[in-house]
Design a protein around this motif. Structure first.
Motif, mmCIF file in Angstrom:
data_model
loop_
_atom_site.group_PDB
_atom_site.id
_atom_site.type_symbol
_atom_site.label_atom_id
_atom_site.label_comp_id
_atom_site.label_asym_id
_atom_site.label_seq_id
_atom_site.Cartn_x
_atom_site.Cartn_y
_atom_site.Cartn_z
ATOM 1 N N GLY A 23 2.444 6.679 -18.204
ATOM 2 C CA GLY A 23 2.438 5.225 -18.132
ATOM 3 C C GLY A 23 1.019 4.677 -18.136
ATOM 4 N N ALA A 24 0.864 3.494 -18.710
ATOM 5 C CA ALA A 24 -0.459 2.896 -18.857
ATOM 6 C C ALA A 24 -1.176 2.723 -17.521
ATOM 7 N N GLY A 25 -0.442 2.511 -16.458
ATOM 8 C CA GLY A 25 -1.052 2.331 -15.144
ATOM 9 C C GLY A 25 -1.598 3.614 -14.543
ATOM 10 N N HIS A 26 -1.316 4.738 -15.152
ATOM 11 C CA HIS A 26 -1.766 6.028 -14.628
ATOM 12 C C HIS A 26 -2.982 6.596 -15.367
ATOM 13 N N VAL A 27 -3.234 6.130 -16.557
ATOM 14 C CA VAL A 27 -4.223 6.758 -17.436
ATOM 15 C C VAL A 27 -5.614 6.849 -16.815
ATOM 16 N N THR A 28 -6.161 5.742 -16.374
ATOM 17 C CA THR A 28 -7.547 5.710 -15.903
ATOM 18 C C THR A 28 -7.781 6.664 -14.747
ATOM 19 N N LEU A 48 -9.341 12.074 -12.274
ATOM 20 C CA LEU A 48 -8.923 13.266 -11.542
ATOM 21 C C LEU A 48 -9.150 14.530 -12.368
ATOM 22 N N LEU A 49 -8.824 14.480 -13.646
ATOM 23 C CA LEU A 49 -9.031 15.649 -14.503
ATOM 24 C C LEU A 49 -10.516 15.992 -14.630
ATOM 25 N N PRO A 102 0.796 -1.228 0.000
ATOM 26 C CA PRO A 102 0.000 0.000 0.000
ATOM 27 C C PRO A 102 0.832 1.285 0.000
ATOM 28 N N ASN A 103 1.961 1.295 0.689
ATOM 29 C CA ASN A 103 2.793 2.502 0.711
ATOM 30 C C ASN A 103 3.452 2.749 -0.650
ATOM 31 N N VAL A 104 3.899 1.706 -1.275
ATOM 32 C CA VAL A 104 4.488 1.825 -2.609
ATOM 33 C C VAL A 104 3.422 2.322 -3.582
ATOM 34 N N TYR A 105 2.225 1.753 -3.494
ATOM 35 C CA TYR A 105 1.122 2.183 -4.358
ATOM 36 C C TYR A 105 0.817 3.660 -4.142
ATOM 37 N N ARG A 106 0.739 4.070 -2.890
ATOM 38 C CA ARG A 106 0.413 5.464 -2.579
ATOM 39 C C ARG A 106 1.425 6.410 -3.208
ATOM 40 N N VAL A 107 2.705 6.103 -3.058
ATOM 41 C CA VAL A 107 3.755 6.995 -3.562
ATOM 42 C C VAL A 107 3.903 6.914 -5.081
ATOM 43 N N LEU A 108 3.968 5.709 -5.621
ATOM 44 C CA LEU A 108 4.263 5.554 -7.043
ATOM 45 C C LEU A 108 3.044 5.690 -7.952
ATOM 46 N N VAL A 109 1.854 5.511 -7.400
ATOM 47 C CA VAL A 109 0.667 5.614 -8.238
ATOM 48 C C VAL A 109 -0.190 6.807 -7.822
ATOM 49 N N GLU A 110 -0.733 6.779 -6.618
ATOM 50 C CA GLU A 110 -1.663 7.843 -6.200
ATOM 51 C C GLU A 110 -1.037 9.227 -6.224
ATOM 52 N N GLU A 111 0.107 9.379 -5.573
ATOM 53 C CA GLU A 111 0.726 10.706 -5.501
ATOM 54 C C GLU A 111 1.191 11.182 -6.868
ATOM 55 N N ARG A 112 1.701 10.275 -7.679
ATOM 56 C CA ARG A 112 2.142 10.665 -9.022
ATOM 57 C C ARG A 112 0.956 11.029 -9.905
ATOM 58 N N ASN A 113 -0.141 10.259 -9.787
ATOM 59 C CA ASN A 113 -1.341 10.597 -10.560
ATOM 60 C C ASN A 113 -1.828 11.989 -10.196
ATOM 61 N N TYR A 141 -0.146 14.488 -8.838
ATOM 62 C CA TYR A 141 0.812 15.498 -9.288
ATOM 63 C C TYR A 141 0.666 15.758 -10.793
ATOM 64 N N MET A 142 0.662 14.681 -11.571
ATOM 65 C CA MET A 142 0.588 14.852 -13.029
ATOM 66 C C MET A 142 -0.746 15.454 -13.456
ATOM 67 N N ALA A 143 -1.836 15.022 -12.824
ATOM 68 C CA ALA A 143 -3.156 15.554 -13.183
ATOM 69 C C ALA A 143 -3.255 17.033 -12.824
ATOM 70 N N ARG A 144 -2.701 17.423 -11.691
ATOM 71 C CA ARG A 144 -2.716 18.840 -11.309
ATOM 72 C C ARG A 144 -1.912 19.690 -12.302
ATOM 73 N N LYS A 145 -0.775 19.182 -12.731
ATOM 74 C CA LYS A 145 0.034 19.918 -13.705
ATOM 75 C C LYS A 145 -0.690 20.038 -15.044
#
Length: 81
Positions: free
Chosen positions: A59-64, A69-70, A24-35, A37-41
């Motif tokens: 990355g394909a894992g971030h698209v959905t 978020l957008l 869960p911590n890896v998911y939070r940092v590498l997926v949730e937080e990155r999603n 950040y990128m969506a806000r930008k």
């Protein structure tokens, strides 16, 4: 699976769910937080250049989640107006 091609959405969802469940911590940092950040930008770019099309490669894992978020940011923006 072949790393030269984009995996199916089903496989991506399964892999993301596995990471979320097992790490869960890896998911939070590498997926949730990155999603987030990128969506806000991307949202900021849309605000600064409303008439322009924006092309982003993620990355394909971030698209959905980024699409969701957008959409959420657009809804929030419309509520403020």
């Amino acid at each position: 699976f072949d790393l030269r091609t984009v995996p199916s959405e089903e496989l991506i969802a399964t892999l993301i769910a596995t990471v979320k469940d097992r790490y869960p911590n890896v998911y939070r940092v590498l997926v949730e937080e990155r999603n987030d950040y990128m969506a806000r930008k991307l949202n900021l770019l849309q605000q600064h250049f409303p008439e322009d099309k924006i092309f982003a490669i993620v990355g394909a894992g971030h698209v959905t989640e980024m699409i969701e978020l957008l959409k959420k940011y657009d809804e929030e923006k419309e509520k403020k107006v």
